[in-house]
Design an enzyme around this catalytic site. Structure first.
Site, PDB file in Angstrom:
ATOM      1  N   ARG A 178       0.810  -1.213   0.000  1.00 13.95           N
ATOM      2  CA  ARG A 178       0.000   0.000   0.000  1.00 13.95           C
ATOM      3  C   ARG A 178       0.846   1.266   0.000  1.00 13.95           C
ATOM      4  NH1 ARG A 178      -5.358  -0.477   1.113  1.00 13.95           N
ATOM      5  NH2 ARG A 178      -5.395   1.684   1.829  1.00 13.95           N
ATOM      6  N   ARG A 182       9.187   6.007  -4.666  1.00 16.64           N
ATOM      7  CA  ARG A 182       9.429   6.674  -5.941  1.00 16.64           C
ATOM      8  C   ARG A 182      10.882   7.110  -6.075  1.00 16.64           C
ATOM      9  NH1 ARG A 182       4.073   9.585  -5.142  1.00 16.64           N
ATOM     10  NH2 ARG A 182       2.621   7.905  -5.598  1.00 16.64           N
ATOM     11  N   ARG A 256      -7.518  -3.146  14.241  1.00 17.42           N
ATOM     12  CA  ARG A 256      -6.968  -1.917  14.801  1.00 17.42           C
ATOM     13  C   ARG A 256      -8.058  -0.858  14.776  1.00 17.42           C
ATOM     14  NH1 ARG A 256      -3.094  -1.633  18.142  1.00 17.42           N
ATOM     15  NH2 ARG A 256      -2.121   0.272  17.352  1.00 17.42           N
ATOM     16  N   ARG A 287      -0.526  10.830  13.277  1.00 12.53           N
ATOM     17  CA  ARG A 287      -0.593  11.940  12.331  1.00 12.53           C
ATOM     18  C   ARG A 287      -1.535  13.022  12.823  1.00 12.53           C
ATOM     19  NH1 ARG A 287      -3.370   8.644   7.241  1.00 12.53           N
ATOM     20  NH2 ARG A 287      -4.937   7.514   8.424  1.00 12.53           N
ATOM     21  N   GLU A 310      -4.528  11.905  15.485  1.00 10.43           N
ATOM     22  CA  GLU A 310      -5.003  10.536  15.333  1.00 10.43           C
ATOM     23  C   GLU A 310      -4.099   9.578  16.101  1.00 10.43           C
ATOM     24  OE1 GLU A 310      -4.905   7.329  11.742  1.00 10.43           O
ATOM     25  OE2 GLU A 310      -6.025   9.177  11.309  1.00 10.43           O
ATOM     26  N   TYR A 357      -8.735  -4.853   3.479  1.00 13.50           N
ATOM     27  CA  TYR A 357      -8.337  -3.455   3.576  1.00 13.50           C
ATOM     28  C   TYR A 357      -8.776  -2.732   2.296  1.00 13.50           C
ATOM     29  CZ  TYR A 357      -5.298   0.207   5.534  1.00 13.50           C
ATOM     30  OH  TYR A 357      -4.806   1.361   6.089  1.00 13.50           O
ATOM     31  N   ASP A 359     -10.159   0.158  -0.168  1.00 11.34           N
ATOM     32  CA  ASP A 359     -10.354   1.592  -0.343  1.00 11.34           C
ATOM     33  C   ASP A 359     -11.811   1.822  -0.723  1.00 11.34           C
ATOM     34  OD1 ASP A 359      -7.735   2.404   0.221  1.00 11.34           O
ATOM     35  OD2 ASP A 359      -7.075   1.965  -1.831  1.00 11.34           O
TER      36      ASP A 359
END
Length: 379
Positions: A178, A182, A256, A287, A310, A357, A359
């Site tokens: 996930r 780059r 979680r 975050r 969070e 999981y 999206d």
């Protein structure tokens, strides 16, 4: 309160449940009952205006809509317009801000170098080679084999420990899929061609999805408290935790959960981006969200901004956010899937029901596919 007359019952009003209900009402022309245990529709995509600042925010953490699936994009655009927001994430490590996911800017800044794109692969391969890992078996080993130990130690190890509450060595390597990596300066978090935030928030999407008068939504209603009132032949589409559906007879799946702490800061812009990660394990939150950045088209206060810290913690089927996965949970899941296959009038789906999981776009795609099964069965 009579539920017996409904032959279609949807449990949960997140994207999976709401899309199913919308299709049944609008395409089949059938009444459908939606049971929602919370006091709002939309599941974890619920969004609302903050009472003090007026800033529109996502109640359960920042949700960025992105997809490469044209059918999903066309479908969701029936119910909303999107702004032009493209997601960028930054991370703070030792009081310095870096690009996340790791890109060429992150690498150069972290190492104090000025590598060119064509030089990055050789440099990273050299760093990774120092670990001696040739066949990674877990999250940590795969990450080090991919980027080298220094980048992993700085940006992933502490954050992963906070997010998942366990040693990264115990996590499956697939979780790393996930996270992009780059070798250029591309700062967009997602590669998908269609991205954005709903102009009027996510809640407005669910209002439109569920607006058909054939759809009856009962909020503050626990399916397990009213299931005995349903028509015995009703088709139930269940989107809650699959282990709870069968009273945990094969064990509890691991989840979680998240806790959010809101704060109003007396400045116009606190961090300059919608999401700032905090990589170090010593910082308790994972975050900080600053939702004003999700809607650059809106005029918000110049004297205050909304911040949301969070925190990740151990969850259960009562407050699930993310499936933990792993070999043990896969074994338990297979037993529950076998139970579902034995049921005559039961379909299970969504992130919680399938223990995946997903999206948002994947959830919508799965719901549209499930509706096709319902439609074909109804013929």
């Amino acid at each position: 309160m009579s539920f017996e007359r409904y032959k279609y019952v949807v449990v949960g009003s997140g994207f999976f449940g709401a899309v199913i209900a919308e299709r049944i009402a609008n395409q089949l022309g059938e009444p459908v009952l939606v049971l929602e245990k919370r006091n709002h529709t939309g599941g974890n995509c619920y969004s609302v205006d903050h009472a003090e600042t007026g800033i529109h925010y996502h109640f359960y953490g920042t949700h960025i809509f992105h997809t490469s699936n044209r059918d999903v994009w066309d479908y969701v655009n029936r119910f909303t317009e999107f702004n032009g927001y493209y997601h960028q994430v930054l991370t703070t490590f030792e009081n310095k801000v870096y690009q996340m996911p790791i890109n060429l800017e992150t690498i150069n800044s972290f190492y104090g170098l000025n590598l060119k794109p064509f030089e990055v692969s050789t440099f990273i391969e050299t760093e990774a080679h120092k670990s001696g890992i040739t066949k990674p078996h877990n999250f940590e080993e795969k990450a080090i084999a991919m980027m080298g130990s220094p980048l992993y130690e700085a940006f992933l190890k502490g954050y992963t420990f906070k997010q998942w509450g366990c040693d990264p060595k115990s996590l499956p390597s697939s979780l790393l899929n996930r996270l992009p990596f780059r070798t250029n300066y591309n700062e967009s978090y997602f590669f998908d061609p269609w991205q954005g935030i709903p102009l009027n928030g996510y809640s407005s999407i669910f209002e439109k999805l569920l607006i058909n008068p054939k759809i009856r939504v009962e909020m503050n209603t626990d399916f397990f408290s009213v299931r005995h009132k349903l028509d015995r032949d009703a088709l139930v589409v269940y989107t809650g935790p699959i282990d709870k559906l069968f009273d945990y007879r094969h064990g509890h799946l691991e989840w979680r959960s998240l806790i959010f702490e809101e704060e109003v800061a007396g400045v116009q812009d606190f961090q300059g981006t919608s999401v700032m990660n905090y990589a170090e394990a010593s910082i308790p939150y994972t975050r900080i969200h600053e939702p004003r950045h999700l809607h650059p088209e809106k005029d918000y206060s110049e004297s205050q901004t909304l911040l949301i810290k969070e925190y990740a913690r151990r969850g259960s089927s009562e407050d699930p956010f993310y499936p933990m996965g792993g070999q043990r949970n896969r074994a338990i899941l297979k037993k529950y899937e076998a139970e579902v296959s034995k049921q005559k009038n039961l379909l299970v789906g969504g992130r919680l029901g399938e223990y995946k999981y997903y999206d948002m776009d994947q959830t919508i795609a799965a719901a549209l596919h499930t509706y096709e099964i319902i439609r074909d069965h109804a013929k």
